[in-house]
Design a protein around this motif. Structure first.
Motif, PDB file in Angstrom:
ATOM      1  N   ARG A 140       0.599  -1.120   0.112  1.00  0.00           N
ATOM      2  CA  ARG A 140       0.234  -0.313   0.061  1.00  0.00           C
ATOM      3  C   ARG A 140       0.492   0.980   0.067  1.00  0.00           C
ATOM      4  O   ARG A 140       1.036   2.409  -0.777  1.00  0.00           O
ATOM      5  N   LEU A 141       1.758   0.946   0.727  1.00  0.00           N
ATOM      6  CA  LEU A 141       2.942   1.873   0.905  1.00  0.00           C
ATOM      7  C   LEU A 141       3.292   2.800  -0.727  1.00  0.00           C
ATOM      8  O   LEU A 141       3.709   4.053  -0.788  1.00  0.00           O
ATOM      9  N   GLU A 142       3.885   1.682  -1.123  1.00  0.00           N
ATOM     10  CA  GLU A 142       4.664   1.702  -2.408  1.00  0.00           C
ATOM     11  C   GLU A 142       4.148   1.672  -3.472  1.00  0.00           C
ATOM     12  O   GLU A 142       4.065   2.924  -4.053  1.00  0.00           O
ATOM     13  N   GLU A 143       2.588   1.736  -3.496  1.00  0.00           N
ATOM     14  CA  GLU A 143       1.407   2.204  -4.155  1.00  0.00           C
ATOM     15  C   GLU A 143       1.474   3.851  -3.840  1.00  0.00           C
ATOM     16  O   GLU A 143       1.440   4.097  -5.366  1.00  0.00           O
ATOM     17  N   ALA A 144       1.425   4.186  -2.561  1.00  0.00           N
ATOM     18  CA  ALA A 144       0.762   5.716  -3.001  1.00  0.00           C
ATOM     19  C   ALA A 144       2.314   6.331  -2.996  1.00  0.00           C
ATOM     20  O   ALA A 144       1.886   7.526  -3.544  1.00  0.00           O
ATOM     21  N   VAL A 145       3.244   5.919  -2.984  1.00  0.00           N
ATOM     22  CA  VAL A 145       4.560   6.779  -3.147  1.00  0.00           C
ATOM     23  C   VAL A 145       4.388   6.785  -5.102  1.00  0.00           C
ATOM     24  O   VAL A 145       4.974   7.890  -5.471  1.00  0.00           O
ATOM     25  N   ARG A 146       4.570   5.748  -5.597  1.00  0.00           N
ATOM     26  CA  ARG A 146       4.460   5.299  -7.383  1.00  0.00           C
ATOM     27  C   ARG A 146       3.409   6.361  -7.593  1.00  0.00           C
ATOM     28  O   ARG A 146       3.769   7.366  -8.348  1.00  0.00           O
ATOM     29  N   ARG A 147       2.282   6.956  -7.334  1.00  0.00           N
ATOM     30  CA  ARG A 147       1.010   7.279  -7.065  1.00  0.00           C
ATOM     31  C   ARG A 147       2.066   8.948  -7.418  1.00  0.00           C
ATOM     32  O   ARG A 147       1.242   9.769  -8.446  1.00  0.00           O
ATOM     33  N   MET A 148       1.860   9.358  -6.149  1.00  0.00           N
ATOM     34  CA  MET A 148       2.206  10.582  -6.096  1.00  0.00           C
ATOM     35  C   MET A 148       3.435  11.110  -7.541  1.00  0.00           C
ATOM     36  O   MET A 148       3.712  11.893  -7.782  1.00  0.00           O
ATOM     37  N   LEU A 149       4.793  10.293  -7.242  1.00  0.00           N
ATOM     38  CA  LEU A 149       5.700  10.585  -8.503  1.00  0.00           C
ATOM     39  C   LEU A 149       5.149  10.489  -9.636  1.00  0.00           C
ATOM     40  O   LEU A 149       5.501  10.978 -10.211  1.00  0.00           O
ATOM     41  N   ASP A 150       3.857   9.976 -10.046  1.00  0.00           N
ATOM     42  CA  ASP A 150       3.405  10.153 -11.244  1.00  0.00           C
ATOM     43  C   ASP A 150       2.591  11.276 -11.314  1.00  0.00           C
ATOM     44  O   ASP A 150       2.561  11.895 -12.227  1.00  0.00           O
ATOM     45  N   GLN A 151       2.115  11.406 -10.720  1.00  0.00           N
ATOM     46  CA  GLN A 151       1.303  12.629  -9.975  1.00  0.00           C
ATOM     47  C   GLN A 151       2.356  13.926 -10.355  1.00  0.00           C
ATOM     48  O   GLN A 151       2.309  15.713 -11.127  1.00  0.00           O
ATOM     49  N   LEU A 152       3.525  14.184 -10.374  1.00  0.00           N
ATOM     50  CA  LEU A 152       4.979  15.125 -10.239  1.00  0.00           C
ATOM     51  C   LEU A 152       5.555  14.463 -12.079  1.00  0.00           C
ATOM     52  O   LEU A 152       6.272  16.035 -11.871  1.00  0.00           O
ATOM     53  N   GLU A 153       4.818  14.289 -12.326  1.00  0.00           N
ATOM     54  CA  GLU A 153       6.074  13.845 -14.150  1.00  0.00           C
ATOM     55  C   GLU A 153       4.897  15.308 -14.825  1.00  0.00           C
ATOM     56  O   GLU A 153       3.740  15.096 -14.450  1.00  0.00           O
TER      57      GLU A 153
END
Length: 368
Positions: A355-368
């Motif tokens: 769950r933590l990995e997915e949240a961080v991944r989504r956050m980084l995707d939003q920064l693209e």
């Protein structure tokens, strides 16, 4: 026989002023105080009890009056929670800063509300007709409506906790509150922020007509760089926004490059709109592929430069820091070259790794 008479010597007091006596009985002196009868004692105790009760009741009335005035004051400020029926809530006063369409993250919010309850109530403004206008909490309201539709349980999901305030704040203030809440709690896309600035400038109820000035008014809490990105996306949304079905999915780098190309190439906006219109049942990938091609971001092409940002201090490294409040406390964030740090009074090691990995991944995707 003759009886003899005895004579007694009686000493008489000397003559003085005549003594006077009060009328009525004169009580004999006594060492003990006079006892009251049982009836008199009962009457006295009753009178004393009545006086004490009257004083207590007066104090209670004064406290109740003070509490009532305080309750009215807090209610006017929207600091008293109420359970408001979903059907009584309108969402027409403010143009939402969320793009229309399905919210892919709503399922997570519904699961959280179902498991833990609503940790942050929505904010409403009372209307003269007895209904309410939504000021903050569009996604929370949407989650409750979805849960009611899915379960049919009106007892659990038919009413939503809300802080209800009386009309009074200007429309500009209400827009700022909505924007600031979403900037703090969940970053919205640059396309959504740009569209909100366009809608805000077009709203007859606001004093600003220039979208660029609307950015400065709405996004005061955002950094200079973010505001410059929003202004670039305004150019994009003005020219091809109505033709986009997945505008929130446009990454920052693509949006900046395309906005620059639209400024440089006359007629490019018409070409892009026509190509998008020819796509049947397009997906996010299809739409982004068209945009990348016209932005010159096909494979092997150099990435465009971002708008100029404020330089770092002399001799120092570029760094961005900000803080915001959450339920757990105050979060402190620092961003630098190659590093993003979040400090919060929470044990992140207790969160499931996936769950933590997915949240961080989504956050980084939003920064693209």
């Amino acid at each position: 026989m003759v009886k003899k008479r005895r004579m007694f010597d009686i000493e008489m007091p000397e003559e003085g002023p005549p003594e006077t006596f009060p009328a009525g009985k004169v009580e004999a002196p006594s060492a003990e105080p006079r006892r009251r009868g049982p009836m008199a004692t009962a009457i006295g105790e009753t009178a004393e009890s009545s006086r004490e009760r009257a004083e207590i009741e007066a104090q209670i009335r004064a406290e109740n009056d003070a509490l009532a005035h305080e309750h009215v004051k807090l209610k006017r400020l929207g600091l008293v929670l109420e359970l408001v029926p979903l059907e009584a809530v309108e969402t027409s006063k403010l143009i939402r800063d969320r793009a229309a369409g399905p919210d892919m993250e709503l399922s997570g919010l519904k699961a959280s509300i179902t498991e833990l309850g609503l940790s942050n109530p929505i904010r409403l403004e009372a209307r003269p007709d007895g209904r309410f206008e939504l000021i903050q909490g569009f996604r929370r309201l949407a989650a409750y409506r979805a849960l009611l539709e899915e379960t049919g349980d009106a007892e659990a999901w038919g009413r939503i906790p809300a802080a209800v305030s009386q009309p009074g704040d200007d429309l500009d203030v209400l827009y700022r509150r909505m924007v600031d809440e979403n900037l703090v709690r969940k970053d919205i896309s640059f396309a959504e922020m740009a569209q909100l600035a366009l809608d805000y400038a077009a709203d007859p109820g606001t004093a600003i007509e220039d979208p660029d000035k609307a950015v400065a008014e709405l996004f005061k809490s955002a950094g200079y760089q973010k505001r410059s990105y929003v202004r670039s996306f305004i150019k994009l949304m003005e020219r091809i926004g109505p033709a986009l079905q997945f505008a929130p999915d446009v990454p920052r780098a693509l949006g900046l490059a395309l906005a620059q190309r639209l400024e440089e190439v006359d007629g490019l906006s018409g070409v892009i709109r026509r190509e998008l219109a020819e796509l049947d049942n397009r997906s996010v990938v299809d739409e982004l592929e068209v945009l990348r091609r016209h932005a010159g971001m096909t494979e092997g092409a150099p990435a465009p430069r971002a708008p100029a940002t404020k330089p770092a201090g002399a001799g120092g490294k570029a760094k961005t820091s900000f803080q915001f409040d959450r339920a757990e406390g105050r979060a402190k964030c620092t961003a630098a070259n190659g590093r993003l740090e979040v400090r919060l009074d929470r044990d992140f090691s207790t969160i499931d790794r996936r769950r933590l990995e997915e949240a961080v991944r989504r956050m980084l995707d939003q920064l693209e």
